[in-house]
Design a protein around this motif. Structure first.
Motif, short mmCIF file in Angstrom:
data_model
loop_
_atom_site.label_atom_id
_atom_site.label_comp_id
_atom_site.label_asym_id
_atom_site.label_seq_id
_atom_site.Cartn_x
_atom_site.Cartn_y
_atom_site.Cartn_z
N VAL A 129 4.31 2.27 -7.66
CA VAL A 129 5.34 1.84 -6.73
C VAL A 129 5.08 2.36 -5.32
O VAL A 129 5.33 1.67 -4.33
N GLY A 130 4.54 3.57 -5.22
CA GLY A 130 4.32 4.18 -3.92
C GLY A 130 3.10 3.67 -3.18
O GLY A 130 3.02 3.80 -1.96
N THR A 131 2.15 3.08 -3.91
CA THR A 131 0.88 2.68 -3.27
C THR A 131 0.50 1.22 -3.48
O THR A 131 -0.18 0.64 -2.64
N GLY A 132 0.85 0.63 -4.60
CA GLY A 132 0.38 -0.71 -4.93
C GLY A 132 -0.81 -0.69 -5.86
O GLY A 132 -1.23 -1.74 -6.36
N TYR A 133 -1.38 0.50 -6.12
CA TYR A 133 -2.44 0.61 -7.12
C TYR A 133 -1.85 0.34 -8.51
O TYR A 133 -0.64 0.53 -8.74
N PHE A 134 -2.70 -0.09 -9.44
CA PHE A 134 -2.23 -0.34 -10.79
C PHE A 134 -1.82 0.95 -11.48
O PHE A 134 -2.28 2.04 -11.13
N ALA A 135 -0.98 0.79 -12.48
CA ALA A 135 -0.67 1.91 -13.36
C ALA A 135 -1.76 1.99 -14.41
O ALA A 135 -2.00 1.01 -15.13
N ILE A 136 -2.45 3.12 -14.48
CA ILE A 136 -3.50 3.29 -15.49
C ILE A 136 -2.88 3.26 -16.89
O ILE A 136 -3.48 2.76 -17.84
N ASN A 137 -1.69 3.79 -17.00
CA ASN A 137 -0.97 3.78 -18.26
C ASN A 137 0.04 2.63 -18.24
O ASN A 137 1.00 2.66 -17.47
#
Length: 452
Positions: A357-365
């Motif tokens: 949510v803070g960056t836009g990167y995917f959640a690894i989990n």
């Protein structure tokens, strides 16, 4: 007399220096000479974490590290920014094997083989096995990249893929359906023509001359970057794509350049994004990690779509980009165990939800997507869900698993030069043939340097 005065002066100076030294370490009432932070940190196992996150990514990372440090009493993680991935890797190579080396370093995905070949890392598989840690609980289309012969050398961290951003307002003005974005090269071309017809001040499409995007457009066709299954079953000896697959990208751009619907920003991704936000171009490809910034700063409604592909090819999906965390060899058992605990903490659903949510990167989990903070963010910005859907819709293959070789940074530069030639009106055959020749030479030279 002069000698006596000099002696007395020297004695006085030494006395004052001694008093100053004692005064500098004087104990203030109630703290025994230490601040609470320094006293607490002295009892903790320190972990030095080198990273390359800037801007919003650095802010989010610093917050997570601070939360970790205050969540327990045994470990103190010191996050230290080291510049770009290339700059950080150069610094690491200069201090590898010494006490100045970090405990953990964040390195981009194409640095994987360089890190393995350095002999300066401890594969995290050792900690996975010792701890019976279940890597299968993490996002498969992310861990696929970092798995080599069933072994994990590093822990995935910040992961992204490219997506297509488009201006929904411009689509409406051109009579295009803003909820049905172009899916193929040919549809992008047709949409670009209609955009320019409706607004001569706006170009239709932009593609940064970036080797990563080239690789992604190849993989989406099911094409390999390197032979020997993208270097995953044996050391690569030459390129893996066919002439049809490689030329299709250059020919696609060439057609838009000739139609004057293409916006040329060269290798400058920041200028490309700024051009999109200013309404100078209606579509562009870029990392999904930019999604929050683009959506939040655009003065119009932003759409996000899957990466396009040639109409005669079935969409295969995307290769994970970003970086992973490497455990540095030569550190004490206690320091490595502490670093491993921090790595595991980063993969928890709650922390991955915060990171996504803070960056836009995917959640690894993937469990992070069930966290309320993510559900709320996706409800507010449904475009973010598209980036996740594209990743999870990717078909597993050697093409989408991604390539492994230590010459890939050089390979990217070669393809960027080829793209720029086309942007500036160059000939497709000439640009393509030169790029292939240089790419193969880079592979040969890398193998020769390793004695292969």
């Amino acid at each position: 007399m002069k000698k006596l005065l000099a002696f007395l002066t020297l004695g006085l100076l030494l006395f004052l220096a001694a008093c100053s030294s004692e005064g500098g370490s004087a104990k203030e009432p109630g703290n025994n000479g230490d601040t609470s932070d320094s006293a607490e940190n002295a009892e903790k196992q320190e972990v030095t974490f080198w990273h390359s996150m800037g801007g919003a990514g650095q802010e989010a990372l610093n917050k997570i590290v601070e939360e970790y440090n205050t969540s327990q009493d045994g470990i103190q993680v010191n996050a230290e920014y080291q510049g770009t991935y290339d700059e950080s890797l150069t610094k690491f190579n200069a201090v590898a094997g010494s006490d100045s080396a970090p405990s953990v370093i964040q390195t981009f995905e194409i640095g994987t083989m360089s890190m393995i070949n350095s002999g300066q890392i401890t594969p995290i598989q050792e900690f996975v096995d010792a701890d019976s840690y279940d890597m299968s609980g993490l996002e498969e289309n992310i861990t696929n990249y970092y798995s080599l012969d069933g072994k994990f050398y590093s822990m995935p961290f910040n992961s992204s893929t490219p997506v297509m951003y488009y201006n929904k307002d411009a689509f409406k003005a051109a009579g295009l359906d803003p909820e049905t974005p172009p899916a193929t090269y040919e549809e992008v071309e047709e949409a670009s023509k209609k955009i320019v017809e409706s607004n001569p001040e706006m170009k239709g499409f932009a593609l940064q001359a970036y080797g990563w995007l080239w690789e992604q457009l190849l993989a989406n066709q099911g094409a390999l970057l390197l032979n020997n299954d993208n270097g995953r079953t044996d050391t690569p000896t030459e390129i893996g794509w066919t002439e049809e697959e490689g030329k299709s990208i250059l020919e696609w751009v060439k057609r838009m350049v000739d139609d004057e619907t293409f916006a040329n920003y060269g290798t400058n991704g920041d200028n490309m994004m700024a051009g999109f936000l200013a309404g100078d171009v209606s579509m562009f490809l870029q990392s999904s990690a930019s999604s929050r910034d683009v959506i939040d700063n655009a003065p119009f409604e932003v759409g996000i779509a899957y990466l396009p592909h040639p109409e005669d090819k079935e969409r295969q999906g995307v290769v994970i980009g970003g970086a992973s965390l490497w455990m540095i060899d030569g550190k004490s058992e206690e320091e490595q165990k502490a670093a491993w605990e921090f790595m595991k903490y980063l993969q928890t659903p709650e922390i991955q939800a915060e990171w996504h949510v803070g960056t836009g990167y995917f959640a690894i989990n993937p469990g992070a997507y069930e966290e309320q903070v993510v559900k709320d963010a996706h409800a507010e910005k449904p475009q973010l869900q598209v980036t996740v859907d594209q990743l999870q819709d990717t078909k597993a293959s050697y093409a989408t698993q991604g390539a492994l070789m230590d010459m890939l940074p050089e390979g990217r530069k070669i393809m960027e030069t080829a793209l720029e030639k086309i942007y500036n009106g160059g000939d497709v055959d000439e640009a393509y043939n030169t790029a292939v020749e240089q790419f193969n030479v880079a592979i040969e030279q890398a193998n020769a340097a390793r004695g292969e």
